[in-house]
Design a protein around this motif. Sequence first.
Motif, PDB file in Angstrom:
ATOM      1  N   SER A 123       2.943   3.587   0.043  1.00  0.00           N
ATOM      2  CA  SER A 123       4.117   2.732   0.022  1.00  0.00           C
ATOM      3  C   SER A 123       3.812   1.525  -0.852  1.00  0.00           C
ATOM      4  N   TYR A 124       4.570   1.395  -1.939  1.00  0.00           N
ATOM      5  CA  TYR A 124       4.326   0.324  -2.902  1.00  0.00           C
ATOM      6  C   TYR A 124       5.651  -0.317  -3.276  1.00  0.00           C
ATOM      7  N   LEU A 125       5.727  -1.636  -3.152  1.00  0.00           N
ATOM      8  CA  LEU A 125       6.951  -2.403  -3.417  1.00  0.00           C
ATOM      9  C   LEU A 125       8.120  -1.904  -2.577  1.00  0.00           C
ATOM     10  N   GLY A 126       7.785  -1.478  -1.359  1.00  0.00           N
ATOM     11  CA  GLY A 126       8.825  -1.082  -0.413  1.00  0.00           C
ATOM     12  C   GLY A 126       9.330   0.334  -0.556  1.00  0.00           C
ATOM     13  N   LYS A 127       8.695   1.151  -1.403  1.00  0.00           N
ATOM     14  CA  LYS A 127       9.150   2.540  -1.540  1.00  0.00           C
ATOM     15  C   LYS A 127       7.955   3.472  -1.726  1.00  0.00           C
ATOM     16  N   LYS A 128       8.180   4.732  -1.475  1.00  0.00           N
ATOM     17  CA  LYS A 128       7.110   5.729  -1.598  1.00  0.00           C
ATOM     18  C   LYS A 128       6.818   5.992  -3.076  1.00  0.00           C
ATOM     19  N   GLU A 129       5.540   5.974  -3.390  1.00  0.00           N
ATOM     20  CA  GLU A 129       5.113   6.231  -4.764  1.00  0.00           C
ATOM     21  C   GLU A 129       3.950   7.210  -4.744  1.00  0.00           C
ATOM     22  N   GLN A 130       3.851   8.007  -5.815  1.00  0.00           N
ATOM     23  CA  GLN A 130       2.707   8.906  -5.988  1.00  0.00           C
ATOM     24  C   GLN A 130       1.937   8.496  -7.236  1.00  0.00           C
ATOM     25  N   PHE A 131       0.616   8.442  -7.110  1.00  0.00           N
ATOM     26  CA  PHE A 131      -0.247   8.114  -8.235  1.00  0.00           C
ATOM     27  C   PHE A 131      -1.347   9.166  -8.331  1.00  0.00           C
TER      28      PHE A 131
END
Length: 730
Positions: free
Chosen positions: A103-111
């Motif tokens: 969770s990054y900047l309030g939303k789900k992210e994939q890296f």
Amino acid sequence: MSVIGIDLGTQSTKIGVARNKGIDIITNEVSNRATPTLVGFGPKSRYLGEAAKTQEISNLKNTVSGFKRLVGRSFKDPDVHIEQEYNTSTLCDANGQAGVEVSYLGKKEQFTATQLVAMYLSKIKSTAAREIKLPISDVVISVPAWFTDSQRRAMLDAAEIAGLRPLRLMNDTTAIALGYGITKLDLPTAEESPRRVVFVDMGHSNYTCSVVEFRKGELNVKATTYDRHFGGRNFDKALVDHFADEFKEKFKIDIRTNPKAWARTLAAAEKLKKVLSANPVAPLSIESLMNDVDVRTVIKREDMEEMVRPLLEQLSVPLEQVLAEAKLKVEDIDSIEMVGGCTRVPIIKETISKFFGKPLSFTLNQDEAIARGCTFSCAILSPIFRVRDFSVHEIVNYPVEFTWEQSPEIPDEDTSLTVFNKGNIMPSTKILTFYRKQPFDLEARYSKPEMLPGKVNPWIGRFSIKGVKADANDDFMICKLKARLNLHGILNVESGYYVEDVEVEEPISDEKEGEKKDADPMETDTPNGNAEPKKTRKVKKQVRKGELPVSSGTTSLEPVTKETWTEKENAMTMEDKLVADTDEKKNELESSIYELRDKVETTYSDFASDEEREKLTTKLSEIEDWLYEDGEDTTKAAYVAKMDEIRFIAGPIIQRYMDKIEADRQAILKAQEEAVAKKRAEEDSKRKPEEEGKKTEEGKDSTDAEMKEAPSAADGEATSAEKGEMDENE
């Protein structure tokens, strides 16, 4: 220009820099020589290194560790699922690669793991630049010896995204060996037997052994073996499993059901392991571990050794393998150098020493040896440093083969060739020859997939050779391809060209067998007086005629993808900087409120009217209320504006105070100058009579001297006269 070596570890990273005629290990923002290898994600920014470690327990699901071990792998690789056991974040399939979902900047992210490594290297780059006050570009980065072509390419991509230029990806134990050998002045010469040293490196998650031969000015790696899943974290997990069972029975809590309790116990177990390395008994105490329960226990060193007994049985396997591959016996080894934090564990030292039947050596810094070796390598490769010549001969760990489609015109042609065998020297270049009438493709792969770590795809790359055609006689074009395993351990077909067989004349030697080759040459004249013509013969030689374009398809990132990820990394870096600056301005505002509230009643009280004092106090209370309500989470500009409001009122008061301070300072300086001048005048007035008296005494002395010398002169003259008279009488 900088010379930097980076030991990118699973648990922590060390940075070396060449300066002051030596190697220094850089400290980070909290003055630690090792920076945690962690990347965390929050609602407003990322947390990198020490910042990620600080909030790790409170942000477990969004803090990623061990990403170096994920780079260049697919999510289906069983090694990736092993890493999930040691990671609190959720690993996932990110565009076909192993990655993480957070969770990054309030939303789900994939890296992807490549992006995670790039993020962390950006942090390392800024840490180094802050310390040496120079821009960072050229670096040497350490990698495990078992890294494959795809993993090494992913590391290079990550470094480039972070704005670094890797001069070399260096195997961990090779870096250790370079740091060991380059400082030794007593290495044997080329005519003497080499010094054989075994380097045993056991870190947080990896166990590597290398046999290296040293001669003056060079090292040769003879063999390297490893256990990819054996290290300090296995000992930590064994301890935590033991404590989990004990706490469940003794305190009725199950830490396996609570990730935060598990993580806290893991951190405590790691500290306990270090204490037990120096002490026979160690306590463990964790307050409010779970359900408000405090836990306390004591463990003995022999109890821990019993817990890890199955792990210790793995210690000898790589040692036996490395000696077998190097074709050496235990008695052929001159020294065993121990490196890595886990080699401090007494039972490990005891087991390895027993295997070799000789004492171990600890001449290297166990934590920083890799970083120092990488920095030496960077200094050797950099044009700005002069370093003692030292050659490094690395070896190929996995055999590489090329395959191709059979030519229709050559029905009995082989379609595969192992070009680089295990144990070959690296870097290395091979020239491949093909006879073709049309363009063709080559495919490179590892010839023994069973040797690769996990289930890594053995495919390395596909290389298309363009511009091939039959000659004027419809004959084959002779194609030459240059295949190279470079300094990074990465395979490429670097270039292609074609040649033609051309007849050339070359002289024939008349020397017969048995004639002296060192006889003086003589010219023989023919009857007509001309020199005898030299005999020649026609031979066919291959002459390079033109280039063949080569297009490559490898596991490296596509330029468009790399550019996109670089832009994203730069954007995230700017976002992090903005958040950091905003927090700094918020803290500055908060501290200014408290400082001014105190000083307006004390330090500044004589320089402010009652009206000004009341106005400033009211403004401070107003902004303080705003700061803890609407101003709790706002923009940098808002904090700067509030600071300006305070300065508008407090500025004149502070200026009066500063003017008074300056006036007092000037008065003190003036008084000091006057005192000095007065003292100097007094000294001068005292010195003057003394000098005059001294001159009088000197004058008196000179007069006496004249008076004393006169009779002497007269006496002398009288004597001469008397002598003259005596002479006349005679």
